[in-house]
Enzyme design. Sequence first.
Site, PDB file in Angstrom:
ATOM      1  CD  GLU A 129      19.957  -4.090  -0.404  1.00 46.14           C
ATOM      2  OE1 GLU A 129      18.730  -4.290  -0.324  1.00 46.14           O
ATOM      3  OE2 GLU A 129      20.535  -3.784  -1.463  1.00 46.14           O
ATOM      4  CG  ASP A 142      16.554  -7.393   0.692  1.00 42.98           C
ATOM      5  OD1 ASP A 142      15.666  -8.229   0.886  1.00 42.98           O
ATOM      6  OD2 ASP A 142      16.963  -7.089  -0.440  1.00 42.98           O
ATOM      7  CG  HIS A 164       1.502  -3.134 -15.274  1.00 44.87           C
ATOM      8  ND1 HIS A 164       2.250  -3.885 -16.148  1.00 44.87           N
ATOM      9  CD2 HIS A 164       2.263  -2.051 -14.980  1.00 44.87           C
ATOM     10  CE1 HIS A 164       3.408  -3.279 -16.357  1.00 44.87           C
ATOM     11  NE2 HIS A 164       3.423  -2.175 -15.669  1.00 44.87           N
ATOM     12  CB  CYS A 193      14.333   3.482  -0.279  1.00 39.78           C
ATOM     13  SG  CYS A 193      15.590   2.196  -0.491  1.00 39.78           S
TER      14      CYS A 193
END
Length: 587
Positions: free
Chosen positions: A440, A464, A199, A511
């Site tokens: 994928e 993937d 984060h 993506c």
Amino acid sequence: MASEKSEPRQFKGIGASAGIAIGTIRITDRRRVTVMEMPVATEQIPDELLRLSKAIERAKSDLATLKDQLAATHGPEHLCVIDAHLMLLDDSMLVGETTRYIETLSINAEGALKRTLARFKDFFQAVEDDYLKERGNDVETVVERVLRTMVGANQEPITRLGDGKVIVVAHDLSPADILQVDKSQVIGFATDLGGKTSHSAILARSFEIPAVVGLEKITQEVTDGELAIVDGATGTIIINPDNERFKEYLSLKHRYEYIEQELLKLRDLPAETLDGHRMRLKGNVEFVDEIAGINRHGGEGVGLYRTEMLFFNRLALPSEEEQFEAYSTVVKMMAPRPVTIRTLDVGGDKCLNDLNLTDEMNPALGVRAIRLSLRQPEAFKAQLRAILRASAYGKVRLFFPMVSGIDEVRAAKALFEEAKRELRGVHPFDEELPVGIMIEIPSAVVIADLLAAEVDFFSVGTNDLIQYTLAIDRTNEHLSTLYEPLHPAVLRSLKTVVDAAHAAGIEACICGEMAGEPQYLPVLLGLGFDELSMNAVSIPRVKKVLRRCTMEAAQEVARKVLTFRTASEAESYLKGEISARFSESFD
């Protein structure tokens, strides 16, 4: 020792936020509080439970106060990090496990909390996905806050930094630390701990503050007041550079800032080729904080919104309402631009106890993603309803991950229709919300023509797809050289997917990480992909190359790379000939 430390020295860590900072070091004490596990008498157990409860409530109160302060100074876009920590303090696993240790082992609350933290850390270390692995840092930050409350060692905000531009050096930095620093004075971060997807790293990138993390012992190697260079792109920190090195990095800093300013000029220009062919460039997000980066870099929407974090680090599944609040926040912030939401993409090795899944020998090939969702139809429908409800606030698409065949798609769509029926007359939503799938798995590539008839769009997860096609664990450093995006099998798979999509009249998107690499843009454009979604900072770099292409030239490139027999041949071709045609440099 002081004379040794005045000499030039260099350290290597993990580049967490790109950019170059040159300034004076300010060391901030952010070491973990030291507590001991101590036995307690049976009659003292209620007291320890009360101490735990009070400390958690105090930590929640402090975070709530901080949230209000940040809302007034920063606005709402970065508050999700604080919300995540507040949720952890309410988490039944965190509280329940600690309570159990106190009661069954007859130990003090501090020792019980440390045991709970150790269990969480083991859990997250076993996770392969880097994004999810880093969530263990959030648990550690929250536990640290509670422990400090117990022992009366609360930390003050990083404010007393002296004069001038400074580089903050610390053992670790929490998201709250970064949110509270004076951005006009703090120009860089360097920490012992941390990873690229924590984060804190995400916030540093959001604020465009150069940062290097994972330096292990940097706090022991430097002193206050020393001159330092932070190179957030390469993960390098240089202490007391000599004149030659200083001038070199000063020149690099000016060049980097110039390039960034030039790239930002592309933000509002259309993502199109010289001959007018449009290609949408969007951003991938996991946290609300990343939306600002998409806006700043000219993204046309969110092409991948990962939903996994809502399901992590808890015993009970997130409610429909909790999910709706999270999804609708992102949709509202991006409106009128579209948001594509991926349904849960984790497996039994990464997810909640509430799903009651047994351990698997090979989780990557086990009950995960759409397979997991279909095994838990009520939980799946709760997520689908939440996504549908969020569609009332902007343009939304959803897609299912790790699809291997038609039956999975039809089963998922049937549950999607059930979710619609359950919402009609109760909540507004987009009745025509588009539904897609991730490509994928090699089986999905082979039957792409059949799958295309079932859905509204394809989105290729290249990470993937490459891993499964080449049978390579991309996290295994011994196999990293075999992870080849330009492998003929990968390129042929991509062409198969695009051709099948367009033959059925649907869009083909990407993506994965391949989308954010400028050198691959001519290939992906030439193959016919309609949309690329990537890390926000990559958007202007990819757009720069796109705006120098013609569709005809890109198609020629794609045809050429498909003729090569090895990835190295294709790579050499792109670096040698194509970079000169489309861009001076891909740096």
